[in-house]
Design a protein around this motif. Structure first.
Motif, mmCIF file in Angstrom:
data_model
loop_
_atom_site.group_PDB
_atom_site.id
_atom_site.type_symbol
_atom_site.label_atom_id
_atom_site.label_comp_id
_atom_site.label_asym_id
_atom_site.label_seq_id
_atom_site.Cartn_x
_atom_site.Cartn_y
_atom_site.Cartn_z
ATOM 1 N N ALA A 1 0.829 -1.210 0.000
ATOM 2 C CA ALA A 1 0.000 0.000 0.000
ATOM 3 C C ALA A 1 0.863 1.261 0.000
ATOM 4 C CB ALA A 1 -0.931 -0.011 1.216
ATOM 5 N N LEU A 2 1.952 1.239 0.771
ATOM 6 C CA LEU A 2 2.840 2.403 0.807
ATOM 7 C C LEU A 2 3.530 2.621 -0.533
ATOM 8 C CD1 LEU A 2 4.465 1.939 4.319
ATOM 9 C CD2 LEU A 2 2.999 3.829 3.616
ATOM 10 N N LEU A 3 4.044 1.537 -1.124
ATOM 11 C CA LEU A 3 4.756 1.662 -2.397
ATOM 12 C C LEU A 3 3.829 2.109 -3.509
ATOM 13 C CD1 LEU A 3 7.122 -1.459 -2.418
ATOM 14 C CD2 LEU A 3 7.614 0.871 -1.684
ATOM 15 N N HIS A 4 2.597 1.615 -3.505
ATOM 16 C CA HIS A 4 1.671 1.939 -4.587
ATOM 17 C C HIS A 4 1.324 3.422 -4.618
ATOM 18 C CE1 HIS A 4 0.185 -2.533 -4.621
ATOM 19 N NE2 HIS A 4 1.477 -2.403 -4.821
ATOM 20 N N ALA A 5 1.506 4.109 -3.482
ATOM 21 C CA ALA A 5 1.207 5.541 -3.425
ATOM 22 C C ALA A 5 2.469 6.398 -3.288
ATOM 23 C CB ALA A 5 0.275 5.808 -2.251
ATOM 24 N N MET A 6 3.639 5.778 -3.328
ATOM 25 C CA MET A 6 4.875 6.508 -3.039
ATOM 26 C C MET A 6 5.320 7.351 -4.239
ATOM 27 S SD MET A 6 8.421 4.952 -1.484
ATOM 28 C CE MET A 6 7.575 4.449 0.033
ATOM 29 N N PRO A 7 5.520 8.645 -4.049
ATOM 30 C CA PRO A 7 5.967 9.491 -5.161
ATOM 31 C C PRO A 7 7.419 9.205 -5.535
ATOM 32 C CG PRO A 7 5.907 10.758 -3.128
ATOM 33 C CD PRO A 7 5.307 9.414 -2.812
ATOM 34 N N PHE A 8 7.765 9.546 -6.753
ATOM 35 C CA PHE A 8 9.110 9.283 -7.257
ATOM 36 C C PHE A 8 10.170 9.973 -6.414
ATOM 37 C CE2 PHE A 8 12.601 10.696 -10.140
ATOM 38 C CZ PHE A 8 13.172 9.453 -10.356
ATOM 39 N N GLU A 9 9.893 11.194 -5.944
ATOM 40 C CA GLU A 9 10.882 11.947 -5.176
ATOM 41 C C GLU A 9 11.285 11.200 -3.906
ATOM 42 O OE1 GLU A 9 8.034 13.134 -6.339
ATOM 43 O OE2 GLU A 9 8.860 14.316 -8.006
ATOM 44 N N ALA A 10 10.367 10.446 -3.338
ATOM 45 C CA ALA A 10 10.652 9.738 -2.089
ATOM 46 C C ALA A 10 11.541 8.526 -2.296
ATOM 47 C CB ALA A 10 9.345 9.305 -1.431
ATOM 48 N N VAL A 11 11.669 8.078 -3.536
ATOM 49 C CA VAL A 11 12.393 6.837 -3.792
ATOM 50 C C VAL A 11 13.506 7.022 -4.828
ATOM 51 C CG1 VAL A 11 10.962 5.946 -5.701
ATOM 52 C CG2 VAL A 11 11.888 4.344 -4.021
ATOM 53 N N ARG A 12 13.703 8.249 -5.288
ATOM 54 C CA ARG A 12 14.667 8.527 -6.351
ATOM 55 C C ARG A 12 16.057 7.964 -6.046
ATOM 56 N NH1 ARG A 12 14.893 13.149 -9.760
ATOM 57 N NH2 ARG A 12 13.343 14.142 -8.375
ATOM 58 N N ASP A 13 16.589 8.263 -4.862
ATOM 59 C CA ASP A 13 17.955 7.838 -4.536
ATOM 60 C C ASP A 13 18.066 6.320 -4.419
ATOM 61 O OD1 ASP A 13 18.686 10.483 -4.520
ATOM 62 O OD2 ASP A 13 18.627 10.692 -2.339
ATOM 63 N N ARG A 14 17.034 5.690 -3.883
ATOM 64 C CA ARG A 14 17.069 4.237 -3.752
ATOM 65 C C ARG A 14 17.002 3.563 -5.116
ATOM 66 N NH1 ARG A 14 12.304 3.628 0.405
ATOM 67 N NH2 ARG A 14 12.758 1.396 0.337
ATOM 68 N N LEU A 15 16.255 4.138 -6.042
ATOM 69 C CA LEU A 15 16.222 3.592 -7.399
ATOM 70 C C LEU A 15 17.574 3.762 -8.080
ATOM 71 C CD1 LEU A 15 12.721 4.812 -8.658
ATOM 72 C CD2 LEU A 15 13.361 2.518 -7.910
ATOM 73 N N ALA A 16 18.194 4.928 -7.854
ATOM 74 C CA ALA A 16 19.514 5.158 -8.452
ATOM 75 C C ALA A 16 20.516 4.130 -7.958
ATOM 76 C CB ALA A 16 19.984 6.579 -8.130
ATOM 77 N N ALA A 17 20.402 3.758 -6.678
ATOM 78 C CA ALA A 17 21.303 2.751 -6.128
ATOM 79 C C ALA A 17 21.083 1.385 -6.783
ATOM 80 C CB ALA A 17 21.104 2.639 -4.619
ATOM 81 N N LEU A 18 19.895 1.190 -7.357
ATOM 82 C CA LEU A 18 19.589 -0.051 -8.077
ATOM 83 C C LEU A 18 19.951 0.040 -9.556
ATOM 84 C CD1 LEU A 18 16.049 -0.785 -6.542
ATOM 85 C CD2 LEU A 18 18.179 -2.014 -6.032
ATOM 86 N N GLY A 19 20.500 1.201 -9.952
ATOM 87 C CA GLY A 19 20.873 1.381 -11.356
ATOM 88 C C GLY A 19 19.767 1.951 -12.206
ATOM 89 N N ILE A 20 18.711 2.460 -11.577
ATOM 90 C CA ILE A 20 17.566 3.013 -12.310
ATOM 91 C C ILE A 20 17.646 4.530 -12.211
ATOM 92 C CG2 ILE A 20 15.039 3.008 -12.490
ATOM 93 C CD1 ILE A 20 15.098 0.369 -10.866
ATOM 94 N N SER A 21 18.280 5.152 -13.176
ATOM 95 C CA SER A 21 18.554 6.585 -13.018
ATOM 96 C C SER A 21 18.544 7.375 -14.315
ATOM 97 C CB SER A 21 19.909 6.777 -12.329
ATOM 98 O OG SER A 21 20.942 6.173 -13.087
#
Length: 457
Positions: A322-342
């Motif tokens: 439920a949290l992820l489905h509503a989570m804005p990109f700004e809140a997860v940007r750095d964590r995605l970058a750490a996964l190579g999604i940037s």
């Protein structure tokens, strides 16, 4: 008066979800009352307490979103406890005892056979100075007990003495001091048990509210008496119910059951942990709160049940989704970058896949599918393969926009006569290798025409 609370674990292991419940109750109470939160480490057990555990606990509560106003260590405050000990001795309410554990056990058994409660009989109070000196000459060192105020004149004639308080969570509570043994405050080796340092620190640090598990209810009667013996007004107490595993077992730092560290490593979001830890076992519906402020609005100590609550980790998965489905990109940007999604597709990609994730790290799976294609194509019937070749021939020319999936499937439907699952499932399998996943209308623009054609069977 400034509301001041404290979270005071012993640093003998990493905290689990039950400890986190106590920390969160205190943090949210301070948040709602614009108060102070003290992180205090009850590390008087110098053999078992370790700085690495204290550091780990600080990391865990910071991850949860708790940021103390002060951090204190009891091991650095022994002078205060020694002073309090001398004051209690001078007041005649701290007395030396010399019994061995075996002797105490035998006395309890004797009292039971006589139909008496198995509490300490205060035999040490009858010792003369000469008898004490003789015991010490034999090598015995005293432990020190606090004389409970449960008598009028003769300490050997105890009477019902009720300590009553209005519990912040449980309502009116009463403990009869006559039903308790005089507690040991100082061991024979000179080390302190929990009670004395805790009360001394609560006084010195100006703690106004003590919120903790209901396994401390009986301790509260003793501590209120000790606060008064030290000339202090007791704080407000609140005792919340305890959490157990789904099988009803208690939680322990030493076993690591449901530790915050393990939940974090499994990819659970901090607010999923906080939401379940706080709301389970209350009259509130358990739902995913996006922030501590939002959770604080839901937090009502008095709504907590008096019976233990079972903590089901499967509920964390539901809250996490439920949290992820509503989570804005700004809140997860750095964590995605750490996964190579940037790259420039990162935000659109996140918005496309977040509704299909259980944890953020799952985004890497879909990014790999987007970038490299399906890990493995399932075996398709020959008629589906023929259908797909025809369908890919109808792929629109670029530039593409958000309507490309609708445009493409509309042409395919018209040309082949296929519709519904027979139309969409072969296309999904060819593009992703999976029967379920993000909306293809969102993924197709990210693939681009070249990336899409590369998946033609």
């Amino acid at each position: 008066m400034t509301v001041t609370v404290r979270f005071a674990p012993s640093p003998t292991g990493r905290i689990h979800i039950g400890n986190a419940r106590t920390a969160l109750f205190n943090w949210l109470f301070a948040l709602k009352n614009k108060g102070r939160f003290i992180q205090r480490f009850d590390d008087t057990d110098v053999e078992r307490s370790k700085q690495e555990y204290a550091d780990g606990i600080l990391y865990d509560i910071h991850w949860l979103g708790i940021f103390p106003d002060a951090t204190e260590y009891q091991s650095r405050r022994f002078d205060l406890y020694a002073d309090a000990m001398e004051r209690l001795k001078a007041a005649g309410v701290l007395y030396p005892c010399y019994e061995t554990p075996e002797e105490l056990d035998l006395r309890r058994k004797v009292r039971r056979t006589r139909g008496l409660p198995p509490v300490y009989g205060r035999e040490a109070l009858k010792l003369t100075a000469d008898e004490r000196a003789e015991l010490e000459s034999e090598g015995r060192k005293p432990h020190w007990r606090f004389l409970l105020p449960n008598f009028t004149a003769d300490p050997f004639e105890t009477e019902r003495t009720e300590i009553t308080w209005n519990d912040l969570i449980r309502g009116e509570e009463t403990v009869d001091l006559a039903s308790l043994s005089d507690p040991v405050l100082v061991r024979a080796d000179g080390t302190y048990l929990y009670t004395l340092p805790s009360v001394v620190d609560d006084i010195d640090m100006g703690v106004s509210h003590i919120i903790r598990g209901d396994d401390h209810v009986t301790n509260t009667g003793v501590q209120i008496a000790l606060f008064k013996a030290l000339g202090a007004e007791p704080p407000v107490f609140g005792h919340h119910n305890l959490l157990t595993t789904t099988s009803g077992e208690g939680l322990s730092k030493r076993t690591g059951a449901l530790s915050i560290e393990s939940l974090r490593s499994e990819g659970i979001e901090p607010m999923a942990v906080a939401s379940l830890a706080v709301l389970v076992g209350t009259s509130e519906n358990v739902s995913a709160m996006a922030s501590m402020d939002e959770l604080a609005e839901k937090f009502e100590p008095a709504s907590t049940s008096k019976s233990a609550s079972k903590f089901d980790p499967d509920e964390l998965v539901v809250l996490n989704k439920a949290l992820l489905h509503a989570m804005p990109f700004e809140a997860v940007r750095d964590r995605l970058a750490a996964l190579g999604i940037s790259d420039e597709r990162a935000e659109a990609f996140w918005l496309a896949v977040r509704g299909n994730l259980e944890k953020v790290s799952d985004a890497a799976i879909w990014w790999r599918i987007l970038r490299d294609g399906p890990d493995e194509l399932p075996a398709l019937p020959i008629d589906d393969r023929i259908f797909l070749r025809d369908a890919f021939d109808l792929l629109p020319e670029e530039p593409w926009n958000g309507s490309v999936w609708r445009d493409w499937t509309g042409k395919v439907k018209e040309a082949t006569g296929r519709k519904g699952k027979a139309l969409f499932m072969p296309l999904r399998l060819a593009l992703t290798g999976r029967e379920q996943g993000p909306e293809l209308a969102d993924l197709l623009p990210l693939l681009g025409r070249e990336g899409t054609l590369a998946r033609r069977p």
